[in-house]
Design an enzyme around this catalytic site. Sequence first.
Site, PDB file in Angstrom:
ATOM      1  CD1 TRP A 130      37.241  30.617  45.319  1.00  0.00           C
ATOM      2  CD2 TRP A 130      36.872  29.918  47.415  1.00  0.00           C
ATOM      3  NE1 TRP A 130      38.423  30.729  46.019  1.00  0.00           N
ATOM      4  CE2 TRP A 130      38.220  30.300  47.308  1.00  0.00           C
ATOM      5  CE3 TRP A 130      36.408  29.452  48.642  1.00  0.00           C
ATOM      6  CZ2 TRP A 130      39.111  30.235  48.374  1.00  0.00           C
ATOM      7  CZ3 TRP A 130      37.288  29.383  49.710  1.00  0.00           C
ATOM      8  CH2 TRP A 130      38.625  29.784  49.574  1.00  0.00           C
ATOM      9  CG  ASP A 211      32.297  32.291  51.665  1.00  0.00           C
ATOM     10  OD1 ASP A 211      32.824  33.236  52.295  1.00  0.00           O
ATOM     11  OD2 ASP A 211      32.955  31.537  50.917  1.00  0.00           O
ATOM     12  CE  LYS A 246      39.351  37.978  49.004  1.00  0.00           C
ATOM     13  NZ  LYS A 246      40.008  37.290  47.940  1.00  0.00           N
TER      14      LYS A 246
HETATM   15  C1  LMR Z   1      39.924  34.091  45.044  1.00  0.00           C
HETATM   16  O1  LMR Z   1      38.874  33.464  44.818  1.00  0.00           O
HETATM   17  O2  LMR Z   1      40.710  34.429  44.152  1.00  0.00           O
HETATM   18  C2  LMR Z   1      40.243  34.498  46.451  1.00  0.00           C
HETATM   19  O3  LMR Z   1      39.224  34.142  47.302  1.00  0.00           O
HETATM   20  C3  LMR Z   1      41.572  34.048  46.890  1.00  0.00           C
HETATM   21  C4  LMR Z   1      41.653  32.558  47.107  1.00  0.00           C
HETATM   22  O4  LMR Z   1      42.078  32.155  48.187  1.00  0.00           O
HETATM   23  O5  LMR Z   1      41.312  31.793  46.192  1.00  0.00           O
END
Ligand code: LMR
Length: 396
Positions: A130, A211, A246
């Site tokens: 992420w 996570d 979510k």
């Molecule tokens: C995402 O990866 O799109 C979600 O987890 C929202 C975010 O805060 O980035």
Amino acid sequence: MFEKLDMAPADPILGLSAAFKSDTNPQKINLGVGVYQDDEGKTPILPSVAEAERRIVSSATSKSYLAIDGTPEYNRAVQTLLLNEDHEIIRSERAVTVQSPGGTGALRIAGDFLARHFPSARLWLSQPTWANHPKIFQSAGIDVQNYPYFDASNNGLDFASMIEALRTVPAGDIVLLHGCCHNPTGVDPTSDQWEEIADVAQEAGWLPLVDFAYQGFGDGLEEDAAGLRALCRPGQELLIASSFSKNFGLYRERIGALTLVAKNSEAAARGLSHLKIAVRTSYSNPPAHGSAIVAEILSDAALRSQWEDEVAQMRARINGMRRLLVDTLAEKGAQGDFSFIARQRGMFSYSGLSDEQVKRLREEYAIYIVGGGRINVAGMTGANMDVLCTAIASVL
Ligand code: LMR
């Protein structure tokens, strides 16, 4: 002072939502930020959440502060959903939980806590991960490293390289693992692979930080917790950052939790005392509304079962969209084999689209995809699939 500031870059995910909003193309499609949409393209308030809110509003008597770590009802509900009622960790009271503003808040509290008490520990992130992960931990002052994860040649997990790298992570370092529905790839380890990861964590002595933001969006609420639970062996320490954005659709309520699992209840209590300092010096104490909703739903058998059905419906729709995407791409004559998309899980797929193709989709077709080619499958609908696949086929 502020005259001297440069303009900072827009956030790679949330910045895309702002650009999407101001796009005037009536056929625009947002496959950027990880937000669930129904087949009408709406992000609904779940009926179980609406009912819980009615109850909370009619029985509320105060807006006074919550405790630094939130409410005991919520924290207990979090642990039960993560681990199951009769788990040894819960019975022996070696887990403590602090309520946090979303999963991001939980990660940052973990980062502040780790940086303060284990300043030489490094944090290892999957490659890719992420986009916000490295930034959160670097902001907390932690040295961030990567371990291999994704195999672009087969759009699957490069488990051999991953496990080999994890074997060399020194004792006392921290390894962040996505509990399920890996963001951004949608590729998860199998149950056997999770057992091997748990073996290596024990042997090497690094700390798993899980996570866990998509429980219920992969194969089921219980099924999706299998990897996390494989790590929860007797005596194993870990941190778990979880989110209800979510699976309860509570995005803007910012509701999550950080759970610390220690070797015994005394160490857990000491851990909690330090997590509370991290919270107090960051945002003092958490907001109440989201935690009241989650606690109300999870403690009421009828409401809980209604919510479980609602999660199952969201999951079924996402997995249905995966299959429809694969079929429609084939129908449109898109070059390449996209069947891997139907095997991936959660909201996201690593589509294999290049940054150049992502740019063309946005500029020529008003289709918004995160750089690197991550697509939010939950943003697709029966109605926009045709336009989407025609556009993808044309840029490939
Ligand atoms: C995402 O990866 O799109 C979600 O987890 C929202 C975010 O805060 O980035």
